[in-house]
Design a protein around this motif. Sequence first.
Motif, PDB file in Angstrom:
ATOM      1  N   UNK A  43       2.357  77.540  43.495  1.00 31.54           N
ATOM      2  CA  UNK A  43       3.379  77.390  44.535  1.00 31.54           C
ATOM      3  C   UNK A  43       4.081  76.028  44.394  1.00 31.54           C
ATOM      4  N   UNK A  44       3.364  74.965  44.690  1.00 28.30           N
ATOM      5  CA  UNK A  44       4.007  73.637  44.688  1.00 28.30           C
ATOM      6  C   UNK A  44       3.941  73.021  43.286  1.00 28.30           C
ATOM      7  N   UNK A  45       5.050  72.445  42.789  1.00 27.25           N
ATOM      8  CA  UNK A  45       5.023  71.852  41.443  1.00 27.25           C
ATOM      9  C   UNK A  45       4.087  70.631  41.349  1.00 27.25           C
ATOM     10  N   UNK A  46       3.612  70.375  40.132  1.00 31.83           N
ATOM     11  CA  UNK A  46       2.652  69.273  39.902  1.00 31.83           C
ATOM     12  C   UNK A  46       3.206  67.913  40.330  1.00 31.83           C
ATOM     13  N   UNK A  47       4.513  67.730  40.151  1.00 38.15           N
ATOM     14  CA  UNK A  47       5.136  66.440  40.499  1.00 38.15           C
ATOM     15  C   UNK A  47       5.047  66.144  41.985  1.00 38.15           C
ATOM     16  N   UNK A  48       4.876  67.183  42.802  1.00 40.78           N
ATOM     17  CA  UNK A  48       4.713  66.986  44.244  1.00 40.78           C
ATOM     18  C   UNK A  48       3.249  67.051  44.666  1.00 40.78           C
ATOM     19  N   UNK A  49       2.465  67.918  44.019  1.00 41.40           N
ATOM     20  CA  UNK A  49       1.059  68.093  44.442  1.00 41.40           C
ATOM     21  C   UNK A  49       0.143  66.996  43.894  1.00 41.40           C
ATOM     22  N   UNK A  50       0.601  66.283  42.870  1.00 40.87           N
ATOM     23  CA  UNK A  50      -0.189  65.224  42.197  1.00 40.87           C
ATOM     24  C   UNK A  50      -1.505  65.767  41.631  1.00 40.87           C
ATOM     25  N   UNK A  51      -1.529  67.046  41.303  1.00 36.19           N
ATOM     26  CA  UNK A  51      -2.762  67.679  40.814  1.00 36.19           C
ATOM     27  C   UNK A  51      -3.242  67.050  39.499  1.00 36.19           C
ATOM     28  N   UNK A  52      -2.318  66.438  38.759  1.00 38.19           N
ATOM     29  CA  UNK A  52      -2.726  65.793  37.505  1.00 38.19           C
ATOM     30  C   UNK A  52      -3.639  64.588  37.733  1.00 38.19           C
ATOM     31  N   UNK A  53      -3.694  64.124  38.983  1.00 35.54           N
ATOM     32  CA  UNK A  53      -4.607  63.019  39.290  1.00 35.54           C
ATOM     33  C   UNK A  53      -6.032  63.518  39.530  1.00 35.54           C
ATOM     34  N   UNK A  54      -6.229  64.831  39.388  1.00 38.88           N
ATOM     35  CA  UNK A  54      -7.571  65.425  39.530  1.00 38.88           C
ATOM     36  C   UNK A  54      -7.909  66.171  38.239  1.00 38.88           C
ATOM     37  N   UNK A 275       4.973  63.229  49.242  1.00 37.80           N
ATOM     38  CA  UNK A 275       5.960  64.273  49.545  1.00 37.80           C
ATOM     39  C   UNK A 275       6.850  63.893  50.727  1.00 37.80           C
ATOM     40  N   UNK A 276       6.269  63.425  51.821  1.00 36.32           N
ATOM     41  CA  UNK A 276       7.031  63.303  53.075  1.00 36.32           C
ATOM     42  C   UNK A 276       7.504  61.893  53.387  1.00 36.32           C
ATOM     43  N   UNK A 277       7.013  60.896  52.672  1.00 35.41           N
ATOM     44  CA  UNK A 277       7.436  59.526  52.974  1.00 35.41           C
ATOM     45  C   UNK A 277       7.927  58.821  51.701  1.00 35.41           C
ATOM     46  N   UNK A 278       7.061  58.700  50.714  1.00 36.49           N
ATOM     47  CA  UNK A 278       7.322  57.797  49.594  1.00 36.49           C
ATOM     48  C   UNK A 278       8.445  58.301  48.673  1.00 36.49           C
ATOM     49  N   UNK A 279       8.440  59.595  48.329  1.00 36.94           N
ATOM     50  CA  UNK A 279       9.446  60.089  47.369  1.00 36.94           C
ATOM     51  C   UNK A 279      10.856  59.898  47.922  1.00 36.94           C
ATOM     52  N   UNK A 280      11.037  60.125  49.214  1.00 40.77           N
ATOM     53  CA  UNK A 280      12.362  59.964  49.831  1.00 40.77           C
ATOM     54  C   UNK A 280      12.805  58.514  49.862  1.00 40.77           C
ATOM     55  N   UNK A 281      11.845  57.612  50.117  1.00 43.53           N
ATOM     56  CA  UNK A 281      12.172  56.184  50.163  1.00 43.53           C
ATOM     57  C   UNK A 281      12.553  55.702  48.759  1.00 43.53           C
ATOM     58  N   UNK A 282      11.787  56.157  47.760  1.00 40.54           N
ATOM     59  CA  UNK A 282      12.032  55.693  46.386  1.00 40.54           C
ATOM     60  C   UNK A 282      13.332  56.246  45.809  1.00 40.54           C
ATOM     61  N   UNK A 283      13.785  57.386  46.309  1.00 35.28           N
ATOM     62  CA  UNK A 283      14.990  58.022  45.774  1.00 35.28           C
ATOM     63  C   UNK A 283      16.234  57.138  45.951  1.00 35.28           C
ATOM     64  N   UNK A 284      16.288  56.378  47.008  1.00 37.35           N
ATOM     65  CA  UNK A 284      17.373  55.403  47.155  1.00 37.35           C
ATOM     66  C   UNK A 284      18.534  55.830  48.027  1.00 37.35           C
TER      67      UNK A 284
END
Length: 310
Positions: A43-54, A275-284
Amino acid sequence: MQAVQYAEDTARYARCIEVSKRIRWDIDRDVIRGRTLDTADKFLPDGLSLVNELPFLASDERRFMSQVQGRSYANIFGLVERFINAKILELSRDHWFGDQVALEALVRFSDEELKHQELFRRVEHLAAAEMPDGYRFLPDPNEVAHAVLGKSNWAVLALTCHIEIFTQQHYKQSIEPDAALSALWKDVFLYHWKEESQHAIMDELEWRREDAKLTATERDQAVTDLIDLVVAVDGILQMQAAADAEYFLAVCGERLGDTERRAVRATMLKAYRWQYIVSGVKDGRFVGVLAGLIDDRQLERVVQALAPLM
Ligand SMILES: [Fe+2]
Ligand SMILES: [Fe+2]
């Protein structure tokens, strides 16, 4: 000068109406089309789920992680749209006897958010039909809305603008390019993105309109309100991340040791903050608008408040 600004704003609202009419979609006819969610898909892509960190998760566990997070992703949008819609309806009052183009644009905005909430309720039912029992979505949309709507218009519009900007960015940068995603889940966010693009434009117009009404003292208080809202959002994320980690571990955590279980809990919260805080702030884009409305000292207050979450 003010007349020019007014004409420019009206033209932007008119453009939102035009696009909204052109791309208008129906939940069943265009999005769901009789399909069900298939748990063989991500469902959710890896770039959002951070599953690669597991890295210790097996491929079926990685997929289940994406489904748990993807289910909450849809539920959180349904949740925030409750307060977004209430605020848009409230703000539309300012246009009742004024700019009828702005009024029409906001009425369409509200109508679309009601439809989106219905769409996300449908997604939850489809997910519940296929996924193992035990999932719980804890925050209550009306309770959250009452708390958020207690803050100033400026702060609620800032939070809304942030959400509606990152919605688009998630779709374009992570969801659209991922060929391995469930086709239905992807369509939900394709159609959602199409209407959100106009919402983000209107959020900014309304945010600037609110900003122009404020004194310096009121704006300073509004910045405090925005910081309070971000802290409240983080509280919701902590609660849901903990619930989702427990659900994930109840279903497929039996073979995992304590260190791995701790990593699952920590990564779930990190992913939700991303997903809900950091990605939006970093986008600029959001910070660009924000920085244009507040002074350096206020911006520094926001940065300090966000630091522990980044
Ligand atoms: Fe929406
Ligand atoms: Fe929206």
